[in-house]
Design a protein around this motif. Sequence first.
Motif, PDB file in Angstrom:
ATOM      1  N   ALA A   1      42.286  20.529  12.342  1.00 29.55           N
ATOM      2  CA  ALA A   1      41.063  21.296  12.569  1.00 29.55           C
ATOM      3  C   ALA A   1      41.138  22.641  11.848  1.00 29.55           C
ATOM      4  O   ALA A   1      42.211  23.120  11.484  1.00 29.55           O
ATOM      5  CB  ALA A   1      40.846  21.497  14.068  1.00 29.55           C
ATOM      6  N   ASN A   2      39.984  23.233  11.658  1.00 26.21           N
ATOM      7  CA  ASN A   2      39.860  24.526  10.983  1.00 26.21           C
ATOM      8  C   ASN A   2      40.078  25.636  12.010  1.00 26.21           C
ATOM      9  O   ASN A   2      39.292  25.771  12.958  1.00 26.21           O
ATOM     10  CB  ASN A   2      38.462  24.629  10.371  1.00 26.21           C
ATOM     11  N   PRO A   3      41.130  26.447  11.878  1.00 25.96           N
ATOM     12  CA  PRO A   3      41.372  27.484  12.891  1.00 25.96           C
ATOM     13  C   PRO A   3      40.220  28.472  13.004  1.00 25.96           C
ATOM     14  O   PRO A   3      39.950  29.006  14.093  1.00 25.96           O
ATOM     15  CB  PRO A   3      42.655  28.161  12.412  1.00 25.96           C
ATOM     16  N   ARG A   4      39.538  28.731  11.890  1.00 25.83           N
ATOM     17  CA  ARG A   4      38.404  29.656  11.933  1.00 25.83           C
ATOM     18  C   ARG A   4      37.315  29.167  12.893  1.00 25.83           C
ATOM     19  O   ARG A   4      36.624  29.991  13.508  1.00 25.83           O
ATOM     20  CB  ARG A   4      37.811  29.817  10.536  1.00 25.83           C
ATOM     21  N   ARG A   5      37.169  27.851  12.994  1.00 28.30           N
ATOM     22  CA  ARG A   5      36.093  27.295  13.816  1.00 28.30           C
ATOM     23  C   ARG A   5      36.232  27.732  15.275  1.00 28.30           C
ATOM     24  O   ARG A   5      35.227  28.020  15.946  1.00 28.30           O
ATOM     25  CB  ARG A   5      36.112  25.770  13.712  1.00 28.30           C
ATOM     26  N   PHE A   6      37.447  27.804  15.772  1.00 30.04           N
ATOM     27  CA  PHE A   6      37.665  28.170  17.168  1.00 30.04           C
ATOM     28  C   PHE A   6      37.252  29.621  17.425  1.00 30.04           C
ATOM     29  O   PHE A   6      36.644  29.934  18.449  1.00 30.04           O
ATOM     30  CB  PHE A   6      39.133  27.942  17.550  1.00 30.04           C
ATOM     31  N   TYR A   7      37.572  30.492  16.492  1.00 28.59           N
ATOM     32  CA  TYR A   7      37.201  31.901  16.650  1.00 28.59           C
ATOM     33  C   TYR A   7      35.703  32.085  16.481  1.00 28.59           C
ATOM     34  O   TYR A   7      35.085  32.901  17.171  1.00 28.59           O
ATOM     35  CB  TYR A   7      37.985  32.764  15.661  1.00 28.59           C
ATOM     36  N   TYR A   8      35.126  31.336  15.568  1.00 25.38           N
ATOM     37  CA  TYR A   8      33.677  31.396  15.368  1.00 25.38           C
ATOM     38  C   TYR A   8      32.947  30.961  16.640  1.00 25.38           C
ATOM     39  O   TYR A   8      32.012  31.642  17.094  1.00 25.38           O
ATOM     40  CB  TYR A   8      33.299  30.497  14.188  1.00 25.38           C
ATOM     41  N   GLU A   9      33.362  29.844  17.223  1.00 21.98           N
ATOM     42  CA  GLU A   9      32.720  29.356  18.447  1.00 21.98           C
ATOM     43  C   GLU A   9      33.013  30.280  19.626  1.00 21.98           C
ATOM     44  O   GLU A   9      32.142  30.511  20.474  1.00 21.98           O
ATOM     45  CB  GLU A   9      33.188  27.932  18.762  1.00 21.98           C
ATOM     46  N   LEU A  10      34.220  30.824  19.674  1.00 23.87           N
ATOM     47  CA  LEU A  10      34.560  31.779  20.739  1.00 23.87           C
ATOM     48  C   LEU A  10      33.669  33.006  20.652  1.00 23.87           C
ATOM     49  O   LEU A  10      33.151  33.501  21.668  1.00 23.87           O
ATOM     50  CB  LEU A  10      36.031  32.173  20.623  1.00 23.87           C
ATOM     51  N   ASN A  11      33.472  33.519  19.437  1.00 19.31           N
ATOM     52  CA  ASN A  11      32.670  34.728  19.265  1.00 19.31           C
ATOM     53  C   ASN A  11      31.260  34.546  19.812  1.00 19.31           C
ATOM     54  O   ASN A  11      30.686  35.467  20.401  1.00 19.31           O
ATOM     55  CB  ASN A  11      32.614  35.093  17.786  1.00 19.31           C
ATOM     56  N   LYS A  12      30.685  33.375  19.628  1.00 21.38           N
ATOM     57  CA  LYS A  12      29.325  33.115  20.111  1.00 21.38           C
ATOM     58  C   LYS A  12      29.246  33.085  21.632  1.00 21.38           C
ATOM     59  O   LYS A  12      28.156  33.198  22.200  1.00 21.38           O
ATOM     60  CB  LYS A  12      28.802  31.792  19.546  1.00 21.38           C
ATOM     61  N   ARG A  13      30.401  32.938  22.305  1.00 19.72           N
ATOM     62  CA  ARG A  13      30.414  32.733  23.743  1.00 19.72           C
ATOM     63  C   ARG A  13      31.207  33.797  24.497  1.00 19.72           C
ATOM     64  O   ARG A  13      31.508  33.619  25.679  1.00 19.72           O
ATOM     65  CB  ARG A  13      30.998  31.348  24.049  1.00 19.72           C
ATOM     66  N   LEU A  14      31.563  34.892  23.836  1.00 18.99           N
ATOM     67  CA  LEU A  14      32.352  35.923  24.526  1.00 18.99           C
ATOM     68  C   LEU A  14      31.603  36.434  25.743  1.00 18.99           C
ATOM     69  O   LEU A  14      30.479  36.934  25.632  1.00 18.99           O
ATOM     70  CB  LEU A  14      32.648  37.081  23.568  1.00 18.99           C
ATOM     71  N   PRO A  15      32.185  36.343  26.932  1.00 21.37           N
ATOM     72  CA  PRO A  15      31.489  36.831  28.126  1.00 21.37           C
ATOM     73  C   PRO A  15      31.483  38.357  28.204  1.00 21.37           C
ATOM     74  O   PRO A  15      32.346  39.024  27.611  1.00 21.37           O
ATOM     75  CB  PRO A  15      32.308  36.228  29.277  1.00 21.37           C
ATOM     76  N   ASP A  16      30.523  38.904  28.904  1.00 18.91           N
ATOM     77  CA  ASP A  16      30.437  40.355  29.080  1.00 18.91           C
ATOM     78  C   ASP A  16      31.734  40.891  29.669  1.00 18.91           C
ATOM     79  O   ASP A  16      32.308  40.297  30.595  1.00 18.91           O
ATOM     80  CB  ASP A  16      29.271  40.712  29.993  1.00 18.91           C
ATOM     81  N   GLY A  17      32.180  42.021  29.150  1.00 18.85           N
ATOM     82  CA  GLY A  17      33.362  42.678  29.700  1.00 18.85           C
ATOM     83  C   GLY A  17      34.674  42.009  29.382  1.00 18.85           C
ATOM     84  O   GLY A  17      35.716  42.393  29.919  1.00 18.85           O
ATOM     85  N   VAL A  18      34.660  41.036  28.476  1.00 18.07           N
ATOM     86  CA  VAL A  18      35.887  40.303  28.174  1.00 18.07           C
ATOM     87  C   VAL A  18      36.910  41.205  27.497  1.00 18.07           C
ATOM     88  O   VAL A  18      36.561  42.182  26.816  1.00 18.07           O
ATOM     89  CB  VAL A  18      35.561  39.089  27.276  1.00 18.07           C
ATOM     90  N   ILE A  19      38.186  40.876  27.699  1.00 20.08           N
ATOM     91  CA  ILE A  19      39.290  41.522  26.994  1.00 20.08           C
ATOM     92  C   ILE A  19      40.002  40.439  26.190  1.00 20.08           C
ATOM     93  O   ILE A  19      40.415  39.422  26.754  1.00 20.08           O
ATOM     94  CB  ILE A  19      40.265  42.199  27.968  1.00 20.08           C
ATOM     95  N   VAL A  20      40.122  40.654  24.878  1.00 24.52           N
ATOM     96  CA  VAL A  20      40.708  39.660  23.978  1.00 24.52           C
ATOM     97  C   VAL A  20      41.944  40.252  23.321  1.00 24.52           C
ATOM     98  O   VAL A  20      41.928  41.400  22.861  1.00 24.52           O
ATOM     99  CB  VAL A  20      39.703  39.227  22.889  1.00 24.52           C
ATOM    100  N   THR A  21      43.001  39.472  23.259  1.00 26.68           N
ATOM    101  CA  THR A  21      44.199  39.910  22.539  1.00 26.68           C
ATOM    102  C   THR A  21      44.491  38.926  21.404  1.00 26.68           C
ATOM    103  O   THR A  21      44.112  37.757  21.459  1.00 26.68           O
ATOM    104  CB  THR A  21      45.426  39.999  23.462  1.00 26.68           C
ATOM    105  N   ALA A  22      45.157  39.417  20.387  1.00 29.08           N
ATOM    106  CA  ALA A  22      45.572  38.587  19.255  1.00 29.08           C
ATOM    107  C   ALA A  22      47.029  38.856  18.961  1.00 29.08           C
ATOM    108  O   ALA A  22      47.563  39.918  19.304  1.00 29.08           O
ATOM    109  CB  ALA A  22      44.723  38.875  18.023  1.00 29.08           C
ATOM    110  N   ASP A  23      47.671  37.902  18.325  1.00 26.32           N
ATOM    111  CA  ASP A  23      49.069  38.083  17.990  1.00 26.32           C
ATOM    112  C   ASP A  23      49.212  38.459  16.518  1.00 26.32           C
ATOM    113  O   ASP A  23      48.247  38.433  15.750  1.00 26.32           O
ATOM    114  CB  ASP A  23      49.872  36.824  18.291  1.00 26.32           C
ATOM    115  N   ALA A  24      50.420  38.830  16.131  1.00 24.56           N
ATOM    116  CA  ALA A  24      50.705  39.029  14.714  1.00 24.56           C
ATOM    117  C   ALA A  24      50.656  37.674  14.022  1.00 24.56           C
ATOM    118  O   ALA A  24      50.946  36.650  14.619  1.00 24.56           O
ATOM    119  CB  ALA A  24      52.079  39.673  14.549  1.00 24.56           C
TER     120      ALA A  24
END
Length: 615
Positions: free
Chosen positions: A369-392
């Motif tokens: 699968a395309n890793p970008r697709r997961f972030y793209y779909e996540l971005n469209k659904r980020l809930p209000d007040g969410v806290i997101v972390t990313a790794d190196a």
Amino acid sequence: MADTVSDVIIRRLKDWGVTRVFGFPGDGIGAFDGALGKAEREGEGIEYIRPTHEEICALMATAHAKFTGEVGVCVATSSPGGFHMVNGLYDAQMDNQPVVAIVGQQGLASLGTFGQQESNLERVFQDVACYVQTIVSPAQAEAVIDTAFRTARARLQPAVVVLPHDVQAMKAVTPPVAHWVSRASRVPASSAITPPEEELRKAADILNAGERVTLLVGAGAQGATDEVLKVAELTGAGIITALRGKDVVPGDIPHHTQQVGLLGSLPSLHQMHECDTLLMLGTNYPYAEFLPETGAARGIQIDLKPEQLGLRYPTEVNLWGDVRATLQALIPMLEPTSDPSWQRTIADEMRGWEREEEAEAMAHYDDGANPRRFYYELNKRLPDGVIVTADAGTTADWYAHHLRFKRGMRGDLSGRLATMLAAMPYATAAKFAYPDRPVICTIGDGAFQMLGMNELITLKKYLGRFSNKQFVVLVMHNNDLGQVSWEMRTEDADPVWRTAQDVESIDYAGYARLLGFQGIRVEKNEDAASAIETALAYEGVTLIDAIVSRNIPPLPPDITKEYAKNTGLALLKGDPFEFDVIRDSATALATEGIERVKGALHLGRGGKHSDESQQ
């Protein structure tokens, strides 16, 4: 029972506003831990969170400081426990965060005698901490704790207090009015620093003279969102955010082009090439090659860290001050511009870039699968007040490229240190700080295997205390240390060395289910959206095990000759994934190229911006 030094220290921590510490026990810190337990039983304690490793404790303390603005506190035993914390403390140091570490030590009589678990801890921590001190007498305890907190907050750095085991249990004393004895204050130093008026006027004159102003906004501007937007409104400026400043400026501001550099956007790169004035706000952005050419733009920098002023670009004015307070003093001196063309140009190009990002996320690859697709779909659904972390690693690329935070959302990662595995302790610390908010951790399988998997155990232990139990872990499962593999190719012209780079594949979703959580395995692009919707609808912990291609390049916005040459040489040397890399890179580049042509034609119909969009 008489108070001990440990009892006094615990009360002092509470006086400094500490409500939570992240600790791991051991005999070297045993008497202090005993006092924490006694305080808890008596209803006067501090919440003690015990994750699975001392490194996690320090990373959680750093994340607590980042997400709350408070001093993070971590506690560990003598030598081995203290050594384990060093990496997390360097994360605090390099990202300018106030953290106080309390580290146990063997008894006073053992110092310098090569005893069991006795080492020179002051020397060990001297480089990472702005203040390191061993408490050797009860009369000294309050002053050392107060100095550690005051220094950490004022200098935005970690401080370390070494606490010998026998001193921990000594009878407390009130510091006497006596020679050599300090009676310390529990009041922090004010940090609302503003520069002199004449320096502010110099900065205002430069900004008022600028026709193409760009703001580079870092995490040091946290809390100054309204002021940053006001400056952009008055000067007609475009806005770029450094990676850790991503959540300072809302992602729906049309002239906010997100990040610049290898993880950045093409509109940000164009801003840097074409601006005539650069205002840097609370950022120590380290990649000078992506800033304007020397002399091409007039530069101003505002920062609370004076040693980092004028370091990345030859600025004309360096304002030592808090970003918010300084901008509040600067704004009345700014003259409103009547020409919105610079912002309009930036916004037009950014719309084209967003179409390009969408196309890249929708691209299909045959080897996962395309890793970008997961972030793209996540971005469209980020809930209000969410806290997101990313790794190196490549997760930071996808995080930078595809996530757009609205007001009230937060996001962070290990910045200048860029240590692996920080995403999980960051996310867990965020959940403790904000138990009513959803938290999402995005992490690669290599980082998840380091210590990230352990922290699912910590979540299982503490999940019942969160009012909102939504916690999503998005694992990019490609069986590869992806970022390092691409760095081998693009920086060193070497093929991937599988002996070092391969990550053993395991069933991450199954592991989550073993702990009683929801586990979802996803292998197809078209299933990414439903997996994220299922996770966000679940009142509990969900792990999404995303089986993605290891060969999709984290393309920079502008591919240099060196990048292309090194990659080609690496493939010629016998890269084990040569065919897949060529195929997947071609797909990514073709998608990128098609969208840029479309954008050029679209803007060309509008006339004036067509030349720029084709650069």
